[in-house]
Design a protein around this motif. Structure first.
Motif, PDB file in Angstrom:
ATOM      1  N   UNK A  46      40.667  -9.655  81.600  1.00 53.65           N
ATOM      2  CA  UNK A  46      42.052 -10.151  81.576  1.00 53.65           C
ATOM      3  C   UNK A  46      42.331 -11.183  80.486  1.00 53.65           C
ATOM      4  N   UNK A  47      41.310 -11.899  80.035  1.00 58.21           N
ATOM      5  CA  UNK A  47      41.549 -12.897  78.989  1.00 58.21           C
ATOM      6  C   UNK A  47      41.918 -12.219  77.670  1.00 58.21           C
ATOM      7  N   UNK A  48      41.432 -11.008  77.460  1.00 63.26           N
ATOM      8  CA  UNK A  48      41.781 -10.253  76.248  1.00 63.26           C
ATOM      9  C   UNK A  48      43.230  -9.791  76.340  1.00 63.26           C
ATOM     10  N   UNK A  49      43.610  -9.271  77.509  1.00 62.49           N
ATOM     11  CA  UNK A  49      44.984  -8.800  77.706  1.00 62.49           C
ATOM     12  C   UNK A  49      45.990  -9.942  77.737  1.00 62.49           C
ATOM     13  N   UNK A  50      45.525 -11.174  77.897  1.00 64.87           N
ATOM     14  CA  UNK A  50      46.437 -12.315  78.012  1.00 64.87           C
ATOM     15  C   UNK A  50      47.234 -12.571  76.743  1.00 64.87           C
ATOM     16  N   UNK A  51      46.713 -12.131  75.605  1.00 66.02           N
ATOM     17  CA  UNK A  51      47.412 -12.351  74.347  1.00 66.02           C
ATOM     18  C   UNK A  51      47.246 -13.748  73.781  1.00 66.02           C
ATOM     19  N   UNK A  52      46.304 -14.526  74.303  1.00 63.70           N
ATOM     20  CA  UNK A  52      46.103 -15.893  73.821  1.00 63.70           C
ATOM     21  C   UNK A  52      45.184 -15.975  72.605  1.00 63.70           C
ATOM     22  N   UNK A  53      44.641 -14.852  72.159  1.00 63.11           N
ATOM     23  CA  UNK A  53      43.835 -14.854  70.941  1.00 63.11           C
ATOM     24  C   UNK A  53      42.332 -14.866  71.144  1.00 63.11           C
ATOM     25  N   UNK A  54      41.859 -14.625  72.348  1.00 67.14           N
ATOM     26  CA  UNK A  54      40.426 -14.512  72.586  1.00 67.14           C
ATOM     27  C   UNK A  54      39.945 -13.170  72.043  1.00 67.14           C
ATOM     28  N   UNK A  55      38.667 -13.113  71.652  1.00 67.98           N
ATOM     29  CA  UNK A  55      38.092 -11.839  71.219  1.00 67.98           C
ATOM     30  C   UNK A  55      36.593 -11.821  71.486  1.00 67.98           C
ATOM     31  N   UNK A  56      36.064 -10.640  71.652  1.00 68.89           N
ATOM     32  CA  UNK A  56      34.642 -10.452  71.907  1.00 68.89           C
ATOM     33  C   UNK A  56      33.917  -9.950  70.671  1.00 68.89           C
ATOM     34  N   UNK A  57      32.705 -10.417  70.483  1.00 72.85           N
ATOM     35  CA  UNK A  57      31.720  -9.797  69.608  1.00 72.85           C
ATOM     36  C   UNK A  57      30.736  -9.114  70.554  1.00 72.85           C
ATOM     37  N   UNK A  58      30.332  -7.896  70.239  1.00 77.01           N
ATOM     38  CA  UNK A  58      29.394  -7.151  71.080  1.00 77.01           C
ATOM     39  C   UNK A  58      28.186  -6.788  70.232  1.00 77.01           C
ATOM     40  N   UNK A  59      27.020  -7.269  70.668  1.00 77.26           N
ATOM     41  CA  UNK A  59      25.792  -7.072  69.904  1.00 77.26           C
ATOM     42  C   UNK A  59      24.736  -6.393  70.771  1.00 77.26           C
ATOM     43  N   UNK A  60      24.111  -5.326  70.260  1.00 76.21           N
ATOM     44  CA  UNK A  60      23.063  -4.647  71.031  1.00 76.21           C
ATOM     45  C   UNK A  60      21.807  -5.511  71.116  1.00 76.21           C
ATOM     46  N   UNK A  61      21.115  -5.368  72.233  1.00 78.70           N
ATOM     47  CA  UNK A  61      19.835  -6.036  72.442  1.00 78.70           C
ATOM     48  C   UNK A  61      18.789  -4.927  72.642  1.00 78.70           C
ATOM     49  N   UNK A  62      18.069  -4.538  71.589  1.00 75.89           N
ATOM     50  CA  UNK A  62      17.180  -3.385  71.690  1.00 75.89           C
ATOM     51  C   UNK A  62      15.998  -3.582  72.629  1.00 75.89           C
ATOM     52  N   UNK A  63      15.622  -4.811  72.883  1.00 73.25           N
ATOM     53  CA  UNK A  63      14.560  -5.067  73.860  1.00 73.25           C
ATOM     54  C   UNK A  63      14.789  -6.451  74.462  1.00 73.25           C
ATOM     55  N   UNK A  64      14.403  -6.585  75.716  1.00 76.82           N
ATOM     56  CA  UNK A  64      14.541  -7.871  76.398  1.00 76.82           C
ATOM     57  C   UNK A  64      13.312  -8.113  77.270  1.00 76.82           C
ATOM     58  N   UNK A  65      13.118  -9.353  77.618  1.00 73.00           N
ATOM     59  CA  UNK A  65      12.099  -9.741  78.580  1.00 73.00           C
ATOM     60  C   UNK A  65      12.821 -10.391  79.742  1.00 73.00           C
ATOM     61  N   UNK A  66      12.651  -9.852  80.925  1.00 66.97           N
ATOM     62  CA  UNK A  66      13.276 -10.393  82.127  1.00 66.97           C
ATOM     63  C   UNK A  66      12.221 -11.046  82.996  1.00 66.97           C
ATOM     64  N   UNK A  67      12.574 -12.176  83.576  1.00 64.35           N
ATOM     65  CA  UNK A  67      11.641 -12.767  84.543  1.00 64.35           C
ATOM     66  C   UNK A  67      11.732 -11.940  85.823  1.00 64.35           C
ATOM     67  N   UNK A  68      10.672 -11.976  86.632  1.00 65.09           N
ATOM     68  CA  UNK A  68      10.737 -11.263  87.908  1.00 65.09           C
ATOM     69  C   UNK A  68      11.808 -11.865  88.811  1.00 65.09           C
ATOM     70  N   UNK A  69      12.377 -11.066  89.706  1.00 67.35           N
ATOM     71  CA  UNK A  69      13.369 -11.616  90.629  1.00 67.35           C
ATOM     72  C   UNK A  69      12.788 -12.748  91.474  1.00 67.35           C
ATOM     73  N   UNK A  70      13.597 -13.759  91.725  1.00 64.73           N
ATOM     74  CA  UNK A  70      13.166 -14.868  92.584  1.00 64.73           C
ATOM     75  C   UNK A  70      13.068 -14.377  94.024  1.00 64.73           C
ATOM     76  N   UNK A  71      12.085 -14.857  94.731  1.00 62.34           N
ATOM     77  CA  UNK A  71      11.920 -14.475  96.137  1.00 62.34           C
ATOM     78  C   UNK A  71      12.096 -15.628  97.058  1.00 62.34           C
TER      79      UNK A  71
END
Length: 102
Positions: free
Chosen positions: A77-102
């Motif tokens: 909705x912030x994009x549709x608001x017309x206030x001038x916000x914009x996104x940059x979208x960048x691919x992440x070809x690999x990531x390291x995730x921590x294990x889920x917290x238990x």
């Protein structure tokens, strides 16, 4: 599935500290939108990053491909608001995730 880094750029470098009432109402809808994506599982992490006198937003999403990431960004909705916000979208070809917290 693929990961993408989305950077939400505000309309001016001092935002949100000088946000108008209308802008802040739009930000509330923006936050609700991203909460829904977090609950649905497509948004891995979302939040503001403070830098200098202002802030910008970031999200890491797990989606099928770049068009799916673009669809999420375009639906904010912030994009549709017309206030001038914009996104940059960048691919992440690999990531390291921590294990889920238990």
């Amino acid at each position: 599935m693929a990961y993408f880094f989305l950077r939400l750029l505000p309309p001016r470098p001092t935002f949100p500290h000088d946000g108008t009432g209308e802008e802040m109402a739009a930000m509330k809808r923006h936050v609700e939108y991203w909460h829904r994506h977090a609950l649905a599982g497509s948004a891995v992490i979302v939040g503001p990053v403070f830098e200098g006198e202002g802030a910008w937003g970031m999200a890491i999403v797990e989606v099928e491909d770049q068009p799916a990431a673009q669809l999420i960004a375009d639906g904010d909705p912030i994009i549709a608001s017309g206030f001038g916000f914009r996104f940059e979208i960048l691919p992440m070809p690999s990531i390291i995730l921590r294990p889920p917290a238990v």
